[in-house]
Each structure stands twice: as structure tokens, then as C-alpha cells.
Design a protein around this motif. Structure first.
Motif, PDB file in Angstrom:
ATOM      1  N   GLN A  63      -4.918  91.145  23.831  1.00  0.00           N
ATOM      2  CA  GLN A  63      -4.663  89.871  23.152  1.00  0.00           C
ATOM      3  C   GLN A  63      -4.123  88.837  24.140  1.00  0.00           C
ATOM      4  O   GLN A  63      -4.571  87.695  24.158  1.00  0.00           O
ATOM      5  CB  GLN A  63      -3.658  90.114  22.028  1.00  0.00           C
ATOM      6  N   THR A  82       6.092  82.643  16.911  1.00  0.00           N
ATOM      7  CA  THR A  82       5.525  83.306  15.752  1.00  0.00           C
ATOM      8  C   THR A  82       5.629  82.394  14.539  1.00  0.00           C
ATOM      9  O   THR A  82       6.689  81.874  14.224  1.00  0.00           O
ATOM     10  CB  THR A  82       6.265  84.628  15.484  1.00  0.00           C
ATOM     11  N   PRO A  85       3.356  83.637   8.001  1.00  0.00           N
ATOM     12  CA  PRO A  85       2.152  83.373   7.203  1.00  0.00           C
ATOM     13  C   PRO A  85       2.507  82.653   5.907  1.00  0.00           C
ATOM     14  O   PRO A  85       3.626  82.788   5.403  1.00  0.00           O
ATOM     15  CB  PRO A  85       1.572  84.759   6.931  1.00  0.00           C
ATOM     16  N   THR A  88       2.801  86.514   1.892  1.00  0.00           N
ATOM     17  CA  THR A  88       3.062  87.825   2.469  1.00  0.00           C
ATOM     18  C   THR A  88       1.956  88.784   2.062  1.00  0.00           C
ATOM     19  O   THR A  88       1.483  88.766   0.928  1.00  0.00           O
ATOM     20  CB  THR A  88       4.426  88.380   2.006  1.00  0.00           C
ATOM     21  N   GLU A  89       1.566  89.608   3.007  1.00  0.00           N
ATOM     22  CA  GLU A  89       0.530  90.596   2.740  1.00  0.00           C
ATOM     23  C   GLU A  89       1.148  91.765   1.979  1.00  0.00           C
ATOM     24  O   GLU A  89       2.350  91.995   2.042  1.00  0.00           O
ATOM     25  CB  GLU A  89      -0.053  91.095   4.064  1.00  0.00           C
ATOM     26  N   PRO A  93       1.301  94.116   8.883  1.00  0.00           N
ATOM     27  CA  PRO A  93       0.367  94.467   9.946  1.00  0.00           C
ATOM     28  C   PRO A  93       0.927  95.607  10.804  1.00  0.00           C
ATOM     29  O   PRO A  93       2.142  95.789  10.887  1.00  0.00           O
ATOM     30  CB  PRO A  93       0.241  93.184  10.757  1.00  0.00           C
ATOM     31  N   GLU A  97      -0.862  95.330  16.438  1.00  0.00           N
ATOM     32  CA  GLU A  97      -1.598  94.093  16.215  1.00  0.00           C
ATOM     33  C   GLU A  97      -0.784  92.863  16.575  1.00  0.00           C
ATOM     34  O   GLU A  97      -1.329  91.805  16.817  1.00  0.00           O
ATOM     35  CB  GLU A  97      -2.042  93.995  14.751  1.00  0.00           C
ATOM     36  N   PRO A  99       2.125  89.779  15.841  1.00  0.00           N
ATOM     37  CA  PRO A  99       2.227  88.828  14.738  1.00  0.00           C
ATOM     38  C   PRO A  99       0.853  88.282  14.353  1.00  0.00           C
ATOM     39  O   PRO A  99      -0.009  88.111  15.206  1.00  0.00           O
ATOM     40  CB  PRO A  99       3.108  87.705  15.296  1.00  0.00           C
ATOM     41  N   GLN A 100       0.664  87.979  13.074  1.00  0.00           N
ATOM     42  CA  GLN A 100      -0.634  87.496  12.622  1.00  0.00           C
ATOM     43  C   GLN A 100      -0.931  86.099  13.165  1.00  0.00           C
ATOM     44  O   GLN A 100      -2.024  85.834  13.646  1.00  0.00           O
ATOM     45  CB  GLN A 100      -0.698  87.479  11.102  1.00  0.00           C
ATOM     46  N   TYR A 101       0.046  85.190  13.083  1.00  0.00           N
ATOM     47  CA  TYR A 101      -0.165  83.819  13.545  1.00  0.00           C
ATOM     48  C   TYR A 101       0.846  83.474  14.628  1.00  0.00           C
ATOM     49  O   TYR A 101       2.022  83.792  14.494  1.00  0.00           O
ATOM     50  CB  TYR A 101       0.005  82.823  12.390  1.00  0.00           C
ATOM     51  N   GLU A 114      -4.708  83.248  15.589  1.00  0.00           N
ATOM     52  CA  GLU A 114      -4.596  84.333  14.615  1.00  0.00           C
ATOM     53  C   GLU A 114      -4.957  85.593  15.385  1.00  0.00           C
ATOM     54  O   GLU A 114      -6.130  85.870  15.624  1.00  0.00           O
ATOM     55  CB  GLU A 114      -5.523  84.148  13.423  1.00  0.00           C
ATOM     56  N   ARG A 115      -3.926  86.288  15.819  1.00  0.00           N
ATOM     57  CA  ARG A 115      -4.050  87.440  16.711  1.00  0.00           C
ATOM     58  C   ARG A 115      -4.879  87.071  17.947  1.00  0.00           C
ATOM     59  O   ARG A 115      -4.397  86.349  18.796  1.00  0.00           O
ATOM     60  CB  ARG A 115      -4.566  88.651  15.963  1.00  0.00           C
TER      61      ARG A 115
END
Length: 169
Positions: A63, A82, A85, A88-89, A93, A97, A99-101, A114-115
Motif C-alpha cells: 500500500q 486517518t 468513515p 461504521t462497518e 477491517p 488492511e 485504515p479504510q480512508y 481508500e486503502r
């Protein structure tokens, strides 16, 4: 990807693997020595830990390598922040992976990731960056590019300071 880019990604993956596996193995060996555990048990756990931590580090290194590829010559990263989001999912994750964003500030502008996928990139002079408490509002050419809630304390002010230094309004 050409061969040079593939080599850079491979180096980033190997570097990430080493950065995560080595400290984990040192910790296991240290705890094994303190606990006076048998050598076979320490070696077994250290190998399992090295494999798992190395794999996770390789994913994060990949990444990082992909993000470095989009930098222009002479452009450097000022900071990576970071972004929480918008929702929340149900399941968080996986650790490998990351942080997502993430919002990455460079000497030339802002990048939203985004990753491993670059969502957008805008140069500082085309941006208007407004700090609203813990939120960061970003406008590109008069339209809102995003309202970000950043995880790190003080990140909003850091990005706003970088924006002022590099020519954003």
C-alpha cells in the motif's frame, strides 16, 4: 506496471515485512528467554509470528509503495491522516488492511485514499481548506470535495497549516 514499478512495490513489501516481523520475533525470543521456555517452543512461536507479522507488513508495504508511485518528482509527503468513515462497518477491517480512508498531504496538494486506491488528488492552489473544530472541509474549485472527521488529535490544524504554507486559500 512496468518492471521498475514492480521492483519498487517488491522493495516496499519486503521493507514492510521486515519492519513488522523483526520486532515481533525479537519480542517473542525475549519473552521466551525471560520465561525460561524450551528452545523448540520459542523457535516454533517465533517462526509462526514472523510469518504472520511479515505477511501483514508486506500488505501494508505494498500500500505504501503504491502511494509513493503517484508522487511527482520532488514531491514529498507532509503527513498522512486517518479519516473516520462516514458510517461504521458491521465488521472492522483486518489489521493488515490498514485504515479504510486516509488523507495524504504532500508539498503539492492533498490526496484522498481508500486503502490502495487513489480517490482524488488536488493541488494546493486549487483548494480551499476550512477547519471546523474536529472536522476539515475541503473545497476544490468552488465545489465541496469532502468533509473529513480525522482520527488524530490536532490533524485538522496541521493540514490547515500545510494548506496555508503551500498556497491554498
Amino acid at each position: 506496471m512496468d518492471e521498475v514499478q514492480e521492483r519498487r512495490i517488491l522493495r516496499a513489501r519486503l521493507s514492510g515485512a521486515a519492519r513488522t516481523a523483526l520486532p515481533a520475533v525479537v519480542a517473542i525470543v525475549g519473552l521466551g528467554a525471560i520465561g525460561d521456555l524450551p528452545l523448540w517452543a520459542v523457535v516454533t512461536v517465533a517462526l509462526l509470528t514472523a510469518g504472520t507479522a511479515g505477511w501483514a507488513g508486506a500488505q501494508l508495504g505494498r500500500q505504501r509503495g503504491l502511494r509513493e508511485q503517484v508522487l511527482e518528482p520532488g514531491e514529498t509527503v507532509v503527513g498522512t491522516y486517518t479519516v473516520l468513515p462516514p458510517y461504521t462497518e458491521h465488521t472492522p477491517p483486518a489489521a493488515h488492511e490498514g485504515p479504510q480512508y486516509q488523507l495524504q498531504a504532500t508539498t503539492r496538494g492533498l490526496q484522498m485514499w481508500e486503502r490502495s486506491a487513489l480517490l482524488w488528488r488536488h493541488p494546493w492552489p486549487e483548494l480551499r481548506v476550512i477547519a471546523e473544530g474536529t472536522r476539515l472541509r475541503i473545497y476544490h474549485e468552488g465545489r465541496e470535495a469532502g468533509t473529513m472527521l480525522l482520527e488524530q488529535p490536532g490533524a485538522v490544524l496541521e493540514i490547515r497549516g500545510a494548506a496555508v504554507r503551500h498556497g491554498a486559500v
